[in-house]
Scaffold this active site. Structure first.
Site, short mmCIF file in Angstrom:
data_model
loop_
_atom_site.label_atom_id
_atom_site.label_comp_id
_atom_site.label_asym_id
_atom_site.label_seq_id
_atom_site.Cartn_x
_atom_site.Cartn_y
_atom_site.Cartn_z
N SER A 178 0.85 -1.19 0.00
CA SER A 178 0.00 0.00 0.00
C SER A 178 0.88 1.23 0.00
CB SER A 178 -0.89 0.00 1.25
OG SER A 178 -1.54 1.26 1.41
N TYR A 213 -1.60 -0.28 10.07
CA TYR A 213 -1.71 -0.82 8.70
C TYR A 213 -0.50 -0.38 7.88
CZ TYR A 213 -3.72 -1.63 4.04
OH TYR A 213 -3.96 -2.04 2.75
N LYS A 273 2.46 -2.66 6.10
CA LYS A 273 2.73 -2.64 4.66
C LYS A 273 4.17 -2.24 4.36
CE LYS A 273 -1.27 -4.06 3.29
NZ LYS A 273 -1.41 -5.38 2.63
#
Length: 266
Positions: free
Chosen positions: A157, A170, A174
């Site tokens: 991401s 998150y 990533k």
């Protein structure tokens, strides 16, 4: 890698059906969203595909839409090692090989500042987003790729290459996935190529909170004037697992509609 084991994408025949590429892919988290878009692109070029997902009913529907003659579904949680083992075993049983692994399964159960992040939640994010990707990579390597070659694509991401307020856990996971890509690319060469894709916001249920009710406003931040769609990532994955990409490994392909162009001096 000598890509004798990775042929170029097969084109659809004139009658609209896809030729059989002879290749097999395992795509995690593929009952919907980006994972489904990836599976769809690989099936369209003639690959046979094993897809995973947590919801068995959603997985069955996805298999039916993609074509039960080419696709097998394996329900389970990505971080479950028994599920990882069974998914790879099922691919070998059904199709006899696993040329391509696409690590797409991911989670983002928390929204808020890092200073208040529950460490248990952080561990869960890493287990699902990073450790599971390593687990699947280890298993496909030993089951097929070590001796026969192949390619791995990790779906990361843009949150992994920049600060992303309120989805920090998150983003950290990533970023770790991008480094995992580098490590595996180095260790698995020359037999297996390993790359990552780092999308910006793609219109899926997973990312819905980032644009719901304000899609036009959200899209205005992108020079190309729209949010991403699963097909954008599917096409990129098909390229990275094709012979056209046979001299590409250890790279992270940012697919962001030009968003990072706005980071310059204004």
């Amino acid at each position: 890698m000598t890509d004798s084991d990775i042929d170029s994408s097969s084109n659809s025949s004139n009658d609209g059906s896809s030729a059989d590429s002879g290749k097999v892919a395992l795509v995690t988290g593929a009952s919907r969203g980006i994972g489904y878009g990836i599976a769809e692109a690989l099936v369209a070029r003639g690959d046979r595909v094993v897809i995973t997902g947590r919801n068995e009913d959603a997985l069955k529907e996805a298999v039916e839409r993609l074509g039960a003659d080419r696709v097998v579904g394996v329900a389970g949680k990505a971080h479950d090692e028994a599920h990882q083992a069974f998914a790879v075993e099922r691919a070998m049983e059904a199709f006899g090989r696993v040329d391509f692994l696409v690590n797409n399964a991911g989670t983002n159960p928390v929204f808020g500042p890092m200073a208040d992040l529950d460490l248990g939640v952080a561990r869960k994010v890493f287990e699902t987003n990073v450790i599971s990707a390593l687990g699947f990579a280890q298993r496909t390597w030993h089951a097929w790729q070590k001796d026969h070659g192949g390619a791995i694509v990790n779906i990361a991401s843009i949150a992994g290459v920049s600060a992303s307020p309120f989805i920090g856990a998150y983003g950290m996971s990533k970023a770790a996935m991008i480094n995992l890509t580098l490590q595996l690319a180095h260790e698995m060469a020359p037999r297996v190529r390993v790359n990552a894709i780092a999308p910006a916001v793609v219109k899926t249920r997973f990312a819905q909170a980032l644009y719901e009710g304000r899609e036009q406003e959200a899209a205005a931040a992108y020079p190309l004037g729209r949010l991403g769609v699963p097909e954008d990532i599917g096409g990129a994955t098909a390229f990275l697992t094709s012979a056209q990409a046979e001299w590409i490994t250890g790279q992270t392909l940012v697919i962001d509609g030009g968003m990072f162009l706005n980071a310059g001096v204004h």
